[in-house]
Design a protein around this motif. Structure first.
Motif, PDB file in Angstrom:
ATOM      1  N   HIS A  92       0.479  -4.078   1.688  1.00 29.14           N
ATOM      2  CA  HIS A  92       1.219  -4.809   0.950  1.00 29.14           C
ATOM      3  C   HIS A  92       0.280  -5.846   0.391  1.00 29.14           C
ATOM      4  CE1 HIS A  92       2.891  -6.969   4.455  1.00 29.14           C
ATOM      5  NE2 HIS A  92       1.911  -6.926   4.562  1.00 29.14           N
ATOM      6  N   SER A 120       1.174  -8.809   0.396  1.00 28.72           N
ATOM      7  CA  SER A 120       1.491 -10.233   0.988  1.00 28.72           C
ATOM      8  C   SER A 120       0.351 -10.948   1.741  1.00 28.72           C
ATOM      9  CB  SER A 120       2.590  -9.744   2.257  1.00 28.72           C
ATOM     10  OG  SER A 120       3.732  -9.416   1.494  1.00 28.72           O
ATOM     11  N   ARG A 165      -0.862   3.264   1.370  1.00 29.97           N
ATOM     12  CA  ARG A 165      -0.115   3.730   2.502  1.00 29.97           C
ATOM     13  C   ARG A 165      -0.190   5.105   2.581  1.00 29.97           C
ATOM     14  NH1 ARG A 165       5.746   0.119   1.877  1.00 29.97           N
ATOM     15  NH2 ARG A 165       4.783  -1.867   1.555  1.00 29.97           N
ATOM     16  N   GLN A 192       1.326  -3.828  -6.331  1.00 26.09           N
ATOM     17  CA  GLN A 192       2.530  -4.638  -6.024  1.00 26.09           C
ATOM     18  C   GLN A 192       2.307  -6.082  -6.786  1.00 26.09           C
ATOM     19  OE1 GLN A 192       3.067  -5.239  -1.762  1.00 26.09           O
ATOM     20  NE2 GLN A 192       4.577  -3.470  -1.674  1.00 26.09           N
ATOM     21  N   GLU A 251       2.830  -9.944  -5.784  1.00 21.61           N
ATOM     22  CA  GLU A 251       3.282 -10.987  -4.742  1.00 21.61           C
ATOM     23  C   GLU A 251       3.434 -12.365  -5.255  1.00 21.61           C
ATOM     24  OE1 GLU A 251       3.425  -9.618  -1.593  1.00 21.61           O
ATOM     25  OE2 GLU A 251       4.043 -11.712  -0.437  1.00 21.61           O
ATOM     26  N   ALA A 268       8.943 -16.645  -1.049  1.00 22.09           N
ATOM     27  CA  ALA A 268       8.042 -15.511  -1.467  1.00 22.09           C
ATOM     28  C   ALA A 268       8.730 -14.050  -1.931  1.00 22.09           C
ATOM     29  CB  ALA A 268       7.210 -15.325  -0.269  1.00 22.09           C
TER      30      ALA A 268
END
Ligand code: DAH
Length: 339
Positions: free
Chosen positions: A170, A172, A196, A210, A212, A307
């Motif tokens: 991810h 993050s 993944r 993604q 973030e 977040a």
């Protein structure tokens, strides 16, 4: 009388012929005159062709062939010269005319969406922070308060490079890098590829994208999160998007929420895009967990933050009616040129 015909090669003075022919070609001032010279010196009944037909020995054959090649080239060069001169007369070169159009491609749909999202957040005062795709286990899991036994750590789900290194699952971990590098306040978005071990199907690809988001400041609440997401979603999807938060769980936020937006297609009335619910699931978010602040050396009593994280691929697909995520990877021009 001999039955053999006397060779005519001797009768051709190759040098004189070449001089004469080249002079005639050089003299020709028009295409017609040039053609006359060509017929005269290279035509079927020219002295040279007749000589070639009669030739018997290899040496003179080769010499005459070479002469023919030279004359043909001279004619071609002169033809080009005359054509260029004619063109220049009728169409003077205009350097101000636009050149021939070179077909241009376009940015990939995911890249376009990524840049739009970056623009929207930059407009809200956020920094675009570049994370890294190869991460340490610590940045990807531990620092984000992910328990040792969490299933996403399983090598069945995650691509490991070695025990301590993996392809990020991810975006993050960008939070961790940024907070380790500087003091609050922080307002950042970090966009990019994640990995993944999902089997490939119409709604899953092992590489996906993604965004973030992270805000760290004094007195940051979930209301700030809601307002920020509403603002962002309205800018990206148009109209006034509403945000719905449902309780959720992520180890790096407390409390955690999953958030939905009113459907950008039907504005909440219900349609095939939102599966008739009026809402579209967007991603996860929450208030930054105090443990995460401790892990990066921030005082959790002094700072608060929110977040959020969401995937780009499904947004791009549903917004543009792309029925299968694999199409983003197939490089089929018929798909890509539509965007
Ligand atoms: N990292 C989460 C995921 O990949 C998404 C996410 C959820 C990011 C909540 C966040 C957050 O920053 O607060 O599913």
């Amino acid at each position: 009388m001999s039955s053999e015909k006397p060779t005519t090669v001797a009768a051709v003075d190759a040098e004189a012929l070449e001089r004469e022919a080249l002079a005639a070609v050089a003299r020709a001032a028009t295409a017609d005159k040039l053609d006359e010279a060509r017929v005269r010196y290279l035509g079927r009944r020219s002295e040279l062709k007749l000589a070639l037909r009669e030739v018997r020995d290899r040496e003179s054959g080769a010499a005459l062939n070479a002469l023919r090649d030279r004359l043909e080239h001279a004619v071609e060069d002169k033809q080009a010269e005359l054509a260029a001169a004619a063109g220049a007369e009728t169409e003077p070169f205009d350097p101000t005319l636009p050149g021939a159009e070179i077909p241009r491609g376009a940015l990939h749909l995911i890249t376009q969406l990524r840049r739009r999202i970056e623009d929207v957040f930059v407009g809200m005062g956020y920094e675009v922070y570049d994370g890294r795709e190869v991460e340490t286990v610590w940045h990807n899991f531990d620092a984000l308060n992910q328990p040792e036994a969490h299933p996403t750590r399983d090598p069945q789900d995650t691509f490991y490079v070695d025990d301590q290194t993996l392809l990020r699952t991810h975006t993050s971990p960008s939070q961790i890098h940024a907070m380790m590098a500087k003091e609050p306040p922080i307002y950042l978005v970090s966009l990019g590829r994640c990995y993944r071990r999902d089997p490939i199907d119409p709604t899953h690809t092992p590489i996906f994208h993604q965004v973030e988001g992270l805000a760290v400041d004094r007195n940051i609440t979930l209301a700030d999160l809601r307002g920020t997401i509403e603002q962002f979603a309205s800018a990206i999807f148009g109209g006034r998007r509403q945000v719905r938060m449902r309780t959720g769980f992520f180890p790096f936020t407390e409390p955690s929420v999953e958030f939905d937006l009113t459907c950008y297609m039907c504005d909440g009335a219900g349609c095939p895009v939102c599966k008739r619910s009026g809402w579209i699931e967007m991603g996860g978010a929450g208030e930054v967990d105090p443990n995460v602040f401790v892990n990066v050396g921030y005082d959790p009593e002094a700072w608060q933050g929110f977040a959020f994280g969401l995937g780009l691929d499904r947004i791009a697909a549903s917004r543009h009616g792309v029925p299968d995520l694999r199409m983003f990877w197939e490089n089929d021009i018929r798909v890509l040129e539509q965007f």
